[in-house]
Write an enzyme that holds these catalytic residues in place. Structure first.
Site, short mmCIF file in Angstrom:
data_model
loop_
_atom_site.label_atom_id
_atom_site.label_comp_id
_atom_site.label_asym_id
_atom_site.label_seq_id
_atom_site.Cartn_x
_atom_site.Cartn_y
_atom_site.Cartn_z
N GLY A 303 0.79 -1.22 0.00
CA GLY A 303 0.00 0.00 0.00
C GLY A 303 0.82 1.27 0.00
O GLY A 303 1.91 1.33 -0.58
N HIS A 304 0.30 2.29 0.69
CA HIS A 304 0.82 3.65 0.62
C HIS A 304 2.25 3.74 1.17
O HIS A 304 3.16 4.18 0.48
CB HIS A 304 -0.12 4.58 1.39
CG HIS A 304 0.19 6.03 1.27
ND1 HIS A 304 0.14 6.69 0.06
CD2 HIS A 304 0.54 6.96 2.20
CE1 HIS A 304 0.44 7.97 0.25
NE2 HIS A 304 0.69 8.16 1.54
N PHE A 305 2.45 3.34 2.41
CA PHE A 305 3.77 3.39 3.02
C PHE A 305 4.49 2.06 2.78
O PHE A 305 4.67 1.23 3.68
CB PHE A 305 3.66 3.71 4.51
CG PHE A 305 3.34 5.16 4.77
CD1 PHE A 305 4.25 6.15 4.47
CD2 PHE A 305 2.11 5.52 5.30
CE1 PHE A 305 3.94 7.50 4.70
CE2 PHE A 305 1.80 6.85 5.53
CZ PHE A 305 2.72 7.85 5.24
#
Length: 329
Positions: A303-305
């Site tokens: 995902g994002h991080f």
């Protein structure tokens, strides 16, 4: 050969200390254990500089005369997001990771007395690099770090030695449904549209950014959202972040200039992108290849991080890329 062994040893030690998943066997399994006395663990140091009256915090590691790698963080975190990557790169590279004002350990002046814009952030990072006498740098850009870094590149296009792009946008294809209420705020800066974005500062939203789309939640340190939320909850910080959300709209008209920089300067580029990210989805990654056809792209199941989930996969990719593109005699 000795330098290569030390690099691999450092990787192995850092992954073991962070209790991350095992490094892929293709990278280290064939290496014999290195005697403990030969292991090198780079020291990370922590500093502040006054830049135009604002205290700017940064993390630093690695040989002072080595090629510089500038790490530019995203929202809602700080240079803290790079805490595990910095020692891994610092065996051969001079790593610098600042906190923008309003983030991390840097000052957070009142939003009525300080210009919270991406151009101001780029100017502040530029000022920090000037204080450190840095004339050339590879940039790792993520989230907010992309417009900060790309604005810096427009100021000094010949200083960028390489790009590492991780969930950082430069194309309108990458602004999907998540951005609809933020786009409404760009079009019409009303109290109602501003208030509608307050949900982005709630603890559940901060945790969502770290957990949604990850390949294995057990990889994600809960201290991440605890660390970020404490900083988001500081008095006055909501207004700082809302000002930045509004100013993010000024980045979009610069996308063609960012893309022109890619085409004209052709910096060596590595794209390591969490493809499950709902904030900066994978649709924002592939357009880079239009302007940087020789870029190396890896869409990762995360995902994002992404560094929190896929450090054992990303770190060898990043280190190898830098070794090939920033090699020193």
């Amino acid at each position: 050969m000795n330098r290569l062994i030390l690099s691999r040893a450092t990787l192995a030690l850092m992954f073991a200390l962070s209790a991350s998943a095992a490094i892929p066997t293709t990278s280290l399994a064939a290496k014999k254990p290195v005697p403990a006395h030969e292991l090198v663990v780079p020291q990370v140091t922590y500093h502040t500089f006054d830049i135009d009256g604002t205290k700017v915090f940064y993390r630093e590691a690695g040989p002072a005369d080595a090629p510089v790698v500038l790490l530019l963080h995203g929202f809602p975190t700080s240079s803290h997001m790079f805490r595990n990557l910095i020692p891994i790169l610092a065996d051969k590279y001079h790593v610098i990771a600042p906190d923008y004002p309003g983030f991390g350990q840097s000052d957070a002046p009142d939003h009525t007395k300080f210009e919270y814009t991406f151009q101001h952030y780029a100017d502040i990072v530029d000022g920090l690099l000037a204080k450190l006498d840095v004339k050339e740098y590879a940039m790792y850009v993520m989230d907010y770090g992309a417009p900060v870094g790309y604005r810096l590149a427009l100021k000094h296009p010949d200083r960028v030695s390489a790009l590492i792009v991780q969930n950082g946008n430069a194309y309108e294809e990458g602004l999907k449904e998540f951005w609809d209420p933020i786009k409404a705020y760009w079009r019409n800066d009303t109290p109602e549209n501003r208030q509608a974005l307050m949900v982005l500062f709630k603890p559940e939203t901060t945790k969502f950014q770290y957990t949604d789309g990850m390949s294995d939640i057990a990889h994600i340190d809960p201290d991440n959202w605890g660390h970020d939320q404490a900083l988001l909850d500081r008095p006055g910080n909501n207004d700082i972040q809302l000002d930045l959300f509004h100013d993010y709209g000024t980045n979009v008209p610069l996308y063609p200039k960012f893309q022109e920089f890619f085409r004209e300067k052709k910096p060596p580029t590595l794209i390591v992108w969490g493809k499950n990210d709902k904030i900066f989805p994978a649709e924002g990654a592939s357009p880079y290849l239009r302007d940087l056809p020789h870029a190396e792209m890896h869409l990762l199941d995360t995902g994002h991080f992404a560094l929190e989930d896929k450090l054992p996969e990303m770190a060898p990719l990043i280190h190898d890329f830098l070794d090939r593109k920033l090699s020193r005699n």
